[in-house]
Design a protein around this motif. Structure first.
Motif, mmCIF file in Angstrom:
data_model
loop_
_atom_site.group_PDB
_atom_site.id
_atom_site.type_symbol
_atom_site.label_atom_id
_atom_site.label_comp_id
_atom_site.label_asym_id
_atom_site.label_seq_id
_atom_site.Cartn_x
_atom_site.Cartn_y
_atom_site.Cartn_z
ATOM 1 N N ASP A 186 31.796 40.938 33.460
ATOM 2 C CA ASP A 186 32.365 41.844 34.446
ATOM 3 C C ASP A 186 33.831 41.494 34.655
ATOM 4 N N ILE A 187 34.699 42.517 34.652
ATOM 5 C CA ILE A 187 36.115 42.301 34.922
ATOM 6 C C ILE A 187 36.539 43.278 36.010
ATOM 7 N N GLU A 188 37.008 42.744 37.133
ATOM 8 C CA GLU A 188 37.383 43.595 38.257
ATOM 9 C C GLU A 188 38.627 44.406 37.911
ATOM 10 N N GLN A 189 38.679 45.618 38.450
ATOM 11 C CA GLN A 189 39.710 46.586 38.082
ATOM 12 C C GLN A 189 41.130 46.032 38.153
ATOM 13 N N SER A 190 41.471 45.360 39.247
ATOM 14 C CA SER A 190 42.844 44.874 39.400
ATOM 15 C C SER A 190 43.172 43.731 38.449
ATOM 16 N N LYS A 191 42.152 43.083 37.882
ATOM 17 C CA LYS A 191 42.369 41.993 36.930
ATOM 18 C C LYS A 191 42.390 42.494 35.487
ATOM 19 N N PHE A 192 41.882 43.715 35.271
ATOM 20 C CA PHE A 192 41.708 44.206 33.905
ATOM 21 C C PHE A 192 43.006 44.229 33.091
ATOM 22 N N PRO A 193 44.143 44.598 33.688
ATOM 23 C CA PRO A 193 45.376 44.617 32.896
ATOM 24 C C PRO A 193 45.709 43.284 32.240
ATOM 25 N N ASN A 194 45.268 42.175 32.857
ATOM 26 C CA ASN A 194 45.527 40.857 32.271
ATOM 27 C C ASN A 194 44.847 40.692 30.919
ATOM 28 N N PHE A 195 43.804 41.477 30.687
ATOM 29 C CA PHE A 195 43.044 41.364 29.443
ATOM 30 C C PHE A 195 43.419 42.439 28.425
ATOM 31 N N MET A 196 44.404 43.254 28.779
ATOM 32 C CA MET A 196 44.884 44.302 27.874
ATOM 33 C C MET A 196 46.229 43.946 27.259
ATOM 34 N N LYS A 197 46.775 42.786 27.617
ATOM 35 C CA LYS A 197 48.063 42.392 27.070
ATOM 36 C C LYS A 197 47.933 42.069 25.581
ATOM 37 N N GLY A 198 48.907 42.524 24.806
ATOM 38 C CA GLY A 198 48.851 42.272 23.367
ATOM 39 C C GLY A 198 47.660 42.973 22.739
ATOM 40 N N VAL A 199 47.004 42.299 21.823
ATOM 41 C CA VAL A 199 45.803 42.842 21.188
ATOM 42 C C VAL A 199 44.598 42.444 22.044
ATOM 43 N N PRO A 200 43.872 43.417 22.610
ATOM 44 C CA PRO A 200 42.722 43.082 23.478
ATOM 45 C C PRO A 200 41.691 42.232 22.755
ATOM 46 N N GLN A 201 41.213 41.219 23.452
ATOM 47 C CA GLN A 201 40.172 40.354 22.898
ATOM 48 C C GLN A 201 38.789 40.846 23.333
ATOM 49 N N LEU A 202 38.701 42.142 23.577
ATOM 50 C CA LEU A 202 37.452 42.774 23.973
ATOM 51 C C LEU A 202 37.044 43.774 22.900
ATOM 52 N N VAL A 203 35.761 44.058 22.821
ATOM 53 C CA VAL A 203 35.229 44.962 21.800
ATOM 54 C C VAL A 203 35.527 46.420 22.172
ATOM 55 N N ASP A 204 35.946 47.190 21.187
ATOM 56 C CA ASP A 204 36.212 48.623 21.359
ATOM 57 C C ASP A 204 34.878 49.350 21.578
ATOM 58 N N LEU A 205 34.769 50.048 22.715
ATOM 59 C CA LEU A 205 33.528 50.746 23.070
ATOM 60 C C LEU A 205 33.641 52.263 22.899
ATOM 61 N N THR A 206 34.705 52.697 22.242
ATOM 62 C CA THR A 206 34.986 54.130 22.150
ATOM 63 C C THR A 206 33.842 54.917 21.527
ATOM 64 N N ASP A 207 33.218 54.366 20.483
ATOM 65 C CA ASP A 207 32.172 55.109 19.781
ATOM 66 C C ASP A 207 30.944 55.371 20.641
ATOM 67 N N MET A 208 30.691 54.535 21.650
ATOM 68 C CA MET A 208 29.537 54.751 22.517
ATOM 69 C C MET A 208 29.895 55.550 23.760
ATOM 70 N N ILE A 209 31.159 55.519 24.164
ATOM 71 C CA ILE A 209 31.578 56.233 25.368
ATOM 72 C C ILE A 209 31.905 57.699 25.076
ATOM 73 N N THR A 210 32.578 57.957 23.963
ATOM 74 C CA THR A 210 33.028 59.316 23.653
ATOM 75 C C THR A 210 31.919 60.364 23.713
ATOM 76 N N PRO A 211 30.726 60.100 23.145
ATOM 77 C CA PRO A 211 29.667 61.119 23.206
ATOM 78 C C PRO A 211 29.196 61.442 24.626
ATOM 79 N N GLU A 212 29.519 60.574 25.588
ATOM 80 C CA GLU A 212 29.047 60.776 26.962
ATOM 81 C C GLU A 212 30.129 61.323 27.897
ATOM 82 N N LEU A 213 31.312 61.624 27.376
ATOM 83 C CA LEU A 213 32.418 62.026 28.238
ATOM 84 C C LEU A 213 32.129 63.291 29.040
#
Length: 435
Positions: free
Chosen positions: A103-130
């Motif tokens: 879990d990453i709280e909203q106000s802290k999330f930008p800290n994990f988006m700096k440079g190349v994110p070290q988090l997994v891309d979830l686009t393929d699972m989110i896009t079909p549900e938009l």
């Protein structure tokens, strides 16, 4: 002879251990995300909210009942807020020690988006549900068109009205359409009851951010530029401060809406309304018991006819780190818990949040009796349905944490407690942040 017996004993013990190892039931893995030979996979999950841990543990049990060939062993841990985010950042920076899910709280999330994110891309699972979800609630966890987190809730900001006070004043909340209407009603309430219509925080973000978000303004723009002193922001705070000066609004005791002083104040029926995100419901049910059956939920007033009557506020994303050795399974489980219809129903039932899937808002389960419907009535989601298309995205960018702190700790106290000129205060904060 004695030495020979000892060696025989050691030999038999070794043989028994070896045989036991050959016939023992395989265990789940003891390394992060490593699959075990018994059809079980261990997934490590970190959070800073105990209720979130319990929710995921419950969803893991449900997952295992439905996926006997892909069973997971969820090792969930609740870690204090600052400690968890710091620990996660260090683990991602070092390349070792991160959990599978976090879990990453909203106000802290930008800290994990700096440079190349070290988090997994979830686009393929989110896009079909938009088409089924409030898109702004995943947009805030995106970068360069890719999604990296899924929230628990929309956090739709609503107006909480004390019906008893409004009845005493002869005010019908359903006739309050705009903030101009609200201000007029506030003067009637003060005149008839001697009580302020609303409270504002003296140290926080919730009496500021939703109100400017309604008008499609923000503290920071989509390009990451600080916009604290945008004209709309100044005008909004001038309007709110004048309400305090006129006595139709009060500064929350304890300076915030999440303090024991404020809970006691509201429990005694000292103010007629407050606007806060949907998740604030449990503050009423758990900390303001005497208003049960007296409070109702309605849309925020719009700033102009046809304007937005809500704003999505707060939030916590669940993400998958790139150190997970079972990222595909973690993604399937995350989708099951947070994107599926049943998962979203459980988010309401277990956590009392407004799920990001709006198609569940019309489900009969949303009107089933629970502590929230008993407190506020069964029409909670009827109200939310009227504003679901009026929730503009907020901008969470690299500089957001610094901006949040400056607004919370400098701008809001100066405007609502020290009663300084809002335009000058916001100009000063803007200058400090862009220096």
């Amino acid at each position: 002879m004695k030495k020979q017996l000892i060696w025989v004993g050691v030999f038999l013990l070794v043989m028994m251990t070896a045989l036991a190892g050959c016939s023992a039931k395989p265990e789940a893995s003891n390394g992060t995300g490593e699959p075990g030979s018994g059809g079980e996979t261990k997934l490590i999950f970190w959070t800073f909210v105990d209720a979130h841990q319990k929710f995921y543990e419950s969803m893991a049990e449900s997952w295992n009942e439905e996926h006997s060939d892909q069973r997971i062993v969820l090792e969930a841990t609740t870690i204090p807020y600052d400690d968890m985010h710091t620990k996660l950042l260090l683990a991602l920076q070092s390349g070792v020690g991160a959990p599978d899910l976090v879990d990453i709280e909203q106000s802290k999330f930008p800290n994990f988006m700096k440079g190349v994110p070290q988090l997994v891309d979830l686009t393929d699972m989110i896009t079909p549900e938009l088409n089924n979800i409030v898109q702004s609630r995943v947009d805030i966890y995106s970068k360069d068109g890719k999604y990296y987190g899924i929230d628990y809730h929309v956090g739709a900001t609503v107006m909480y009205y004390n019906q008893d006070i409004l009845n005493e004043a002869g005010v019908n909340p359903d006739e309050i359409k705009t903030w101009s209407d609200f201000e007029k009603a506030a003067h009637i309430v003060l005149g008839k009851t001697g009580k302020p219509m609303i409270t504002f925080e003296g140290n926080g973000n919730w009496s500021w951010w939703p109100a400017i978000s309604q008008q499609k303004s923000d503290q920071i723009d989509e390009n990451g530029n600080v916009t604290v002193n945008a004209p709309i922001n100044v005008k909004t705070m001038q309007f709110f401060q004048q309400m305090v000066k006129d006595g139709v609004a009060a500064v929350a005791p304890g300076a915030g809406h999440d303090t024991e002083e404020y809970f006691g104040y509201m429990n005694q029926g000292n103010a007629a309304a407050v606007f806060m995100p949907f998740w604030f419901m449990n503050r009423f049910t758990d900390h303001i018991p005497d208003l049960k059956g007296k409070m109702i939920i309605r849309p925020m007033p719009a700033w102009e006819e046809g304007g937005n009557r809500s704003a999505g506020m707060g939030g916590t994303a669940t993400s998958i780190t790139n150190q997970s050795k079972s990222a595909d399974l973690a993604k399937q489980f995350l989708a099951y818990a947070k994107l599926s219809k049943e998962g979203n129903l459980q988010i309401w039932k277990q956590l009392g949040f407004d799920p990001i899937r709006t198609d569940v808002w019309t489900d009969a389960a949303m009107k089933e009796t629970n502590k929230f419907t008993e407190y506020f009535g069964a029409d909670i989601f009827d109200t939310l349905l009227t504003v679901k298309d009026e929730i503009a995205p907020v901008h969470i960018r690299e500089k957001s944490p610094e901006v949040f702190d400056a607004v919370r700790n400098k701008a809001i106290p100066d405007i609502f407690i020290n009663m300084k000129d809002p335009e000058q205060v916001l100009n000063d904060v803007q200058a400090e942040l862009t220096r």
